[in-house]
Design a protein around this motif. Sequence first.
Motif, PDB file in Angstrom:
ATOM      1  N   HIS A  16       0.869  -1.180   0.000  1.00 32.64           N
ATOM      2  CA  HIS A  16       0.000   0.000   0.000  1.00 32.64           C
ATOM      3  C   HIS A  16       0.905   1.229   0.000  1.00 32.64           C
ATOM      4  CE1 HIS A  16      -3.714  -2.114   2.059  1.00 32.64           C
ATOM      5  NE2 HIS A  16      -3.359  -2.675   0.917  1.00 32.64           N
ATOM      6  N   ASP A  17       0.777   2.074  -0.987  1.00 32.18           N
ATOM      7  CA  ASP A  17       1.689   3.222  -1.076  1.00 32.18           C
ATOM      8  C   ASP A  17       1.102   4.254  -2.027  1.00 32.18           C
ATOM      9  OD1 ASP A  17       3.968   4.847  -0.840  1.00 32.18           O
ATOM     10  OD2 ASP A  17       5.342   3.162  -0.976  1.00 32.18           O
ATOM     11  N   PHE A  18       1.752   5.409  -2.067  1.00 33.55           N
ATOM     12  CA  PHE A  18       1.379   6.459  -3.018  1.00 33.55           C
ATOM     13  C   PHE A  18       2.072   6.250  -4.357  1.00 33.55           C
ATOM     14  CE2 PHE A  18       1.103   8.279   1.258  1.00 33.55           C
ATOM     15  CZ  PHE A  18      -0.216   8.710   1.270  1.00 33.55           C
ATOM     16  N   ALA A  19       3.201   5.531  -4.334  1.00 33.00           N
ATOM     17  CA  ALA A  19       3.943   5.234  -5.554  1.00 33.00           C
ATOM     18  C   ALA A  19       4.786   3.995  -5.312  1.00 33.00           C
ATOM     19  CB  ALA A  19       4.827   6.421  -5.949  1.00 33.00           C
ATOM     20  N   ALA A  20       4.846   3.115  -6.299  1.00 29.88           N
ATOM     21  CA  ALA A  20       5.685   1.914  -6.193  1.00 29.88           C
ATOM     22  C   ALA A  20       5.973   1.399  -7.592  1.00 29.88           C
ATOM     23  CB  ALA A  20       5.003   0.835  -5.354  1.00 29.88           C
ATOM     24  N   PHE A  21       7.133   0.788  -7.749  1.00 26.99           N
ATOM     25  CA  PHE A  21       7.577   0.262  -9.039  1.00 26.99           C
ATOM     26  C   PHE A  21       8.523  -0.893  -8.749  1.00 26.99           C
ATOM     27  CE2 PHE A  21      10.256   0.171 -12.850  1.00 26.99           C
ATOM     28  CZ  PHE A  21       9.329   0.337 -13.865  1.00 26.99           C
ATOM     29  N   ASP A  22       8.555  -1.852  -9.633  1.00 30.20           N
ATOM     30  CA  ASP A  22       9.415  -3.019  -9.417  1.00 30.20           C
ATOM     31  C   ASP A  22      10.852  -2.708  -9.840  1.00 30.20           C
ATOM     32  OD1 ASP A  22      10.607  -5.437  -9.080  1.00 30.20           O
ATOM     33  OD2 ASP A  22       9.354  -6.544 -10.492  1.00 30.20           O
ATOM     34  N   PHE A  23      11.604  -2.099  -8.925  1.00 25.75           N
ATOM     35  CA  PHE A  23      13.033  -1.855  -9.121  1.00 25.75           C
ATOM     36  C   PHE A  23      13.809  -3.072  -8.599  1.00 25.75           C
ATOM     37  CE2 PHE A  23      11.653   2.631  -9.179  1.00 25.75           C
ATOM     38  CZ  PHE A  23      12.326   3.074 -10.306  1.00 25.75           C
ATOM     39  N   TRP A  24      13.682  -4.195  -9.292  1.00 27.30           N
ATOM     40  CA  TRP A  24      14.356  -5.434  -8.882  1.00 27.30           C
ATOM     41  C   TRP A  24      14.008  -5.776  -7.429  1.00 27.30           C
ATOM     42  CZ3 TRP A  24      17.804  -1.484 -10.869  1.00 27.30           C
ATOM     43  CH2 TRP A  24      18.036  -1.585 -12.243  1.00 27.30           C
ATOM     44  N   ALA A  25      12.714  -5.761  -7.109  1.00 24.82           N
ATOM     45  CA  ALA A  25      12.264  -5.946  -5.721  1.00 24.82           C
ATOM     46  C   ALA A  25      11.642  -7.320  -5.540  1.00 24.82           C
ATOM     47  CB  ALA A  25      11.251  -4.854  -5.353  1.00 24.82           C
ATOM     48  N   ALA A 264      20.480  -8.503  -9.876  1.00 24.56           N
ATOM     49  CA  ALA A 264      20.566  -7.297  -9.056  1.00 24.56           C
ATOM     50  C   ALA A 264      21.235  -7.635  -7.726  1.00 24.56           C
ATOM     51  CB  ALA A 264      19.178  -6.711  -8.804  1.00 24.56           C
ATOM     52  N   PHE A 265      22.377  -7.000  -7.469  1.00 20.53           N
ATOM     53  CA  PHE A 265      23.058  -7.208  -6.190  1.00 20.53           C
ATOM     54  C   PHE A 265      22.338  -6.423  -5.101  1.00 20.53           C
ATOM     55  CE2 PHE A 265      26.719  -8.323  -8.938  1.00 20.53           C
ATOM     56  CZ  PHE A 265      27.053  -9.537  -8.354  1.00 20.53           C
ATOM     57  N   TYR A 266      21.913  -7.125  -4.054  1.00 22.11           N
ATOM     58  CA  TYR A 266      21.229  -6.495  -2.931  1.00 22.11           C
ATOM     59  C   TYR A 266      22.198  -6.046  -1.839  1.00 22.11           C
ATOM     60  CZ  TYR A 266      16.419  -7.750  -4.269  1.00 22.11           C
ATOM     61  OH  TYR A 266      15.195  -7.846  -4.883  1.00 22.11           O
ATOM     62  N   ASP A 267      23.493  -6.242  -2.039  1.00 25.11           N
ATOM     63  CA  ASP A 267      24.476  -5.993  -0.984  1.00 25.11           C
ATOM     64  C   ASP A 267      24.560  -4.543  -0.557  1.00 25.11           C
ATOM     65  OD1 ASP A 267      26.636  -8.546  -0.781  1.00 25.11           O
ATOM     66  OD2 ASP A 267      25.372  -8.455  -2.550  1.00 25.11           O
ATOM     67  N   ASP A 268      24.839  -4.340   0.725  1.00 22.07           N
ATOM     68  CA  ASP A 268      25.174  -3.016   1.241  1.00 22.07           C
ATOM     69  C   ASP A 268      26.670  -2.741   1.119  1.00 22.07           C
ATOM     70  OD1 ASP A 268      22.564  -2.260   2.105  1.00 22.07           O
ATOM     71  OD2 ASP A 268      22.781  -3.599   3.815  1.00 22.07           O
ATOM     72  N   ALA A 269      27.458  -3.764   0.854  1.00 20.85           N
ATOM     73  CA  ALA A 269      28.918  -3.583   0.869  1.00 20.85           C
ATOM     74  C   ALA A 269      29.591  -4.505  -0.154  1.00 20.85           C
ATOM     75  CB  ALA A 269      29.462  -3.854   2.267  1.00 20.85           C
ATOM     76  N   LEU A 270      29.130  -4.452  -1.381  1.00 20.78           N
ATOM     77  CA  LEU A 270      29.614  -5.364  -2.417  1.00 20.78           C
ATOM     78  C   LEU A 270      31.123  -5.262  -2.639  1.00 20.78           C
ATOM     79  CD1 LEU A 270      28.963  -7.401  -4.708  1.00 20.78           C
ATOM     80  CD2 LEU A 270      28.588  -5.419  -6.200  1.00 20.78           C
ATOM     81  N   LEU A 271      31.678  -4.037  -2.611  1.00 18.27           N
ATOM     82  CA  LEU A 271      33.079  -3.837  -2.983  1.00 18.27           C
ATOM     83  C   LEU A 271      34.038  -3.775  -1.790  1.00 18.27           C
ATOM     84  CD1 LEU A 271      32.783  -1.209  -5.881  1.00 18.27           C
ATOM     85  CD2 LEU A 271      32.979  -3.698  -6.034  1.00 18.27           C
ATOM     86  N   ILE A 272      33.534  -4.030  -0.583  1.00 19.24           N
ATOM     87  CA  ILE A 272      34.425  -4.007   0.580  1.00 19.24           C
ATOM     88  C   ILE A 272      35.393  -5.196   0.514  1.00 19.24           C
ATOM     89  CG2 ILE A 272      34.508  -4.127   3.101  1.00 19.24           C
ATOM     90  CD1 ILE A 272      33.395  -1.496   1.972  1.00 19.24           C
ATOM     91  N   PHE A 294      24.364  -6.994 -14.863  1.00 21.92           N
ATOM     92  CA  PHE A 294      24.299  -6.786 -13.417  1.00 21.92           C
ATOM     93  C   PHE A 294      23.868  -5.351 -13.095  1.00 21.92           C
ATOM     94  CE2 PHE A 294      27.283 -10.262 -13.963  1.00 21.92           C
ATOM     95  CZ  PHE A 294      26.791 -11.183 -13.053  1.00 21.92           C
ATOM     96  N   HIS A 295      23.201  -5.220 -11.926  1.00 21.16           N
ATOM     97  CA  HIS A 295      22.682  -3.932 -11.466  1.00 21.16           C
ATOM     98  C   HIS A 295      22.958  -3.794  -9.966  1.00 21.16           C
ATOM     99  CE1 HIS A 295      20.508  -3.973 -15.306  1.00 21.16           C
ATOM    100  NE2 HIS A 295      20.243  -5.236 -15.021  1.00 21.16           N
ATOM    101  N   THR A 296      23.140  -2.569  -9.507  1.00 18.70           N
ATOM    102  CA  THR A 296      23.465  -2.337  -8.088  1.00 18.70           C
ATOM    103  C   THR A 296      22.484  -1.336  -7.471  1.00 18.70           C
ATOM    104  OG1 THR A 296      25.042  -0.570  -8.615  1.00 18.70           O
ATOM    105  CG2 THR A 296      25.913  -2.806  -8.477  1.00 18.70           C
ATOM    106  N   PRO A 297      21.201  -1.715  -7.317  1.00 14.66           N
ATOM    107  CA  PRO A 297      20.205  -0.765  -6.792  1.00 14.66           C
ATOM    108  C   PRO A 297      20.478  -0.288  -5.373  1.00 14.66           C
ATOM    109  CG  PRO A 297      19.318  -2.997  -6.862  1.00 14.66           C
ATOM    110  CD  PRO A 297      20.611  -3.028  -7.605  1.00 14.66           C
ATOM    111  N   ASN A 298      21.213  -1.073  -4.566  1.00 14.79           N
ATOM    112  CA  ASN A 298      21.505  -0.674  -3.185  1.00 14.79           C
ATOM    113  C   ASN A 298      22.711   0.247  -3.070  1.00 14.79           C
ATOM    114  OD1 ASN A 298      19.378  -2.280  -2.426  1.00 14.79           O
ATOM    115  ND2 ASN A 298      20.456  -3.186  -0.703  1.00 14.79           N
ATOM    116  N   ALA A 299      23.345   0.546  -4.178  1.00 10.86           N
ATOM    117  CA  ALA A 299      24.497   1.449  -4.251  1.00 10.86           C
ATOM    118  C   ALA A 299      25.799   0.750  -3.849  1.00 10.86           C
ATOM    119  CB  ALA A 299      24.311   2.709  -3.410  1.00 10.86           C
ATOM    120  N   VAL A 300      26.892   1.215  -4.437  1.00 11.49           N
ATOM    121  CA  VAL A 300      28.221   0.731  -4.080  1.00 11.49           C
ATOM    122  C   VAL A 300      28.977   1.864  -3.394  1.00 11.49           C
ATOM    123  CG1 VAL A 300      28.380  -1.021  -5.897  1.00 11.49           C
ATOM    124  CG2 VAL A 300      29.067   1.327  -6.396  1.00 11.49           C
ATOM    125  N   HIS A 301      29.915   1.490  -2.538  1.00 13.12           N
ATOM    126  CA  HIS A 301      30.683   2.485  -1.801  1.00 13.12           C
ATOM    127  C   HIS A 301      31.733   3.107  -2.715  1.00 13.12           C
ATOM    128  CE1 HIS A 301      28.858   1.917   2.075  1.00 13.12           C
ATOM    129  NE2 HIS A 301      28.960   0.607   1.932  1.00 13.12           N
TER     130      HIS A 301
END
Length: 448
Positions: A16-25, A264-272, A294-301
Motif C-alpha cells: 500500500h503506497d502512493f507510488a511503487a515500481f518493481d526496481f528489482w524488488a 541485481a546485487f542487494y548488498d550493502d557492501a559489495l566492494l568491501i 548486473f545492477h546495483t540498486p543498493n548502491a556501491v561504496h
Amino acid sequence: MKTDPPHILCVNPWVHDFAAFDFWARPLGLFTIAAILRQNRVRVSFLDCMNRFHPRKTKHVKVYWDGRGPFDKTRIPLPQELEIHLGDANGNFIRYGALKEWIEQDLLAMDRPDLILVTSVMTYWATGVAETIDLLKKVFPDVPVVLGGIYASLCESHARKCSGADHVITGPAEPILADLVETYTGFTLNQIPDPADLDATPFAALDLQDTMAYAPILTSRGCPFSCEYCASSFLEPRFRRRSPENVFQEIRHWHNHFQVKNFAFYDDALLINPEKYAFPLLERIIDEKLDIFFHTPNAVHIREISAKAADLMFKADFKTIRLGLETADFSSHRHDIKVKQDEFFTAVDHLRTAGFAKDQLGAYLLCGLPDQNLDEVEGSINLVKRLGLTPILAYYTPIPHTAMWADAVKNARFDITAHPALTNNSLFPCVHSQQDLERISQLKKMLK
C-alpha cells in the motif's frame, strides 16, 4: 513427533503506497527460508500478492529490458491512521500488486497449509501486510500465521498489535525456524545451515515464482558501516560473507537452468575488501563469458571504486551503477559521510575511463532529512550533473532503531510514532514548510 512433512505457505504481501515500481524488488529472505524448508522435505507453496505475471492477467505485461516493470494497481481508501493526520490532501493511495479477487481465488484453489509464513519489507507498508493477513485468515481461519521481515523487526509492538498475525518474529528467521516449524506443525527440521557459514545456505527458492524476470543476489549479510539513517546494523548486527565461488555458482545456476539474464546485487557492501571477494567473483564471471547483466540498486561504496574495480565491473557487464554519495557538500560532517571530494572525483573518473556511459551511472542524494538545507541538495544535484552522472534523489524515511530516529520524531510535522504509514517518504514527514515542499518539487524537475 510428526514424520510426514507439513505444507507451509510462504506469502509476499501487497504493498500500500502512493507510488511503487518493481526496481528489482523480490522477497529474498522469504525465498531463502523457503529453500531451507524444501531442503528438509517440507512441501512449500508461494503466494505472491505482488506478482506482475499473474496467470489470470490478460493484459500485456510490460517488462523493461532489465527485468523491471510496473506493478498492477488498485485505488483504495486512505487508511484511517493517515487520514486523521493528513486529511484527504494525499488521497491517491494505491494497492500495488495482483487483483484481490485473483489472490483470493488462488487461496481457495490451494490445499490447506499447516502453517503460513508472511514476510514484510518497508515499515510504512504495514497496512498492506494487515490486509494480506486478513484475507489469509478469511480463507484459512484455523491456520497459524507467522509474520517476519523488516516491518516486523523494526516495528515489533505495532506488528503484534495491528498485523493480525498469530506470531511475530524479529531478526533473521533461520536461527528459530526449526523451533517455529516444530511448535506449529510437530515436524522436525534436521538440516539447518550454520549461520556462520553463508555458503551452507541453499540458493534462495526463486523458482517458486511464475516468471523470473531477474534474480536478486546477496553476497553478504549485514554491513560494516552504521549510517545514522539506516537500520541495517540493527537488522543484521554481524557482517558475514559468502565465498566468490558460491556466489558465482548461484549466478550460473539461475542463468543456465532458468535463462535469467539480469541480476541485481542487494548488498550493502559489495566492494568491501575487493581483492578477497568482489574481484575473484568478477574475474570468474568474465572468464566464463556468461551473457548476463548486473545492477546495483543498493548502491556501491564510492571509496572502493578503484581503476581495477571499475574495469572489472565494466567487463562483467554491469549495466546499472548506483553510487551512495548522499551529499556533495563535502564540508559537512553530518550523515556519516564516507567519502571525500577527491575520492568521489577519482571514482567517477575511473568509471568513465572504464567505459561506463552517463545513463549507466547514478548517484543517490539524500533529501528530506530533519533540518536539511535544500541549498545543499541543489548544489549536490548540480555537481553530479556537471560530472556527467545522473542525480537520483533518495527521499528520507524515518526508521525506528536508527540513530536519526529520535531527531526525526522531534522534527516531524506530525506524530510519526502513531503509525508506521506516517513515515512514508512520499509524505516528506520531516519537511515542515510549504515553501520547502515546493522547493523539492523544483529539485525533482532539475533531475530531468
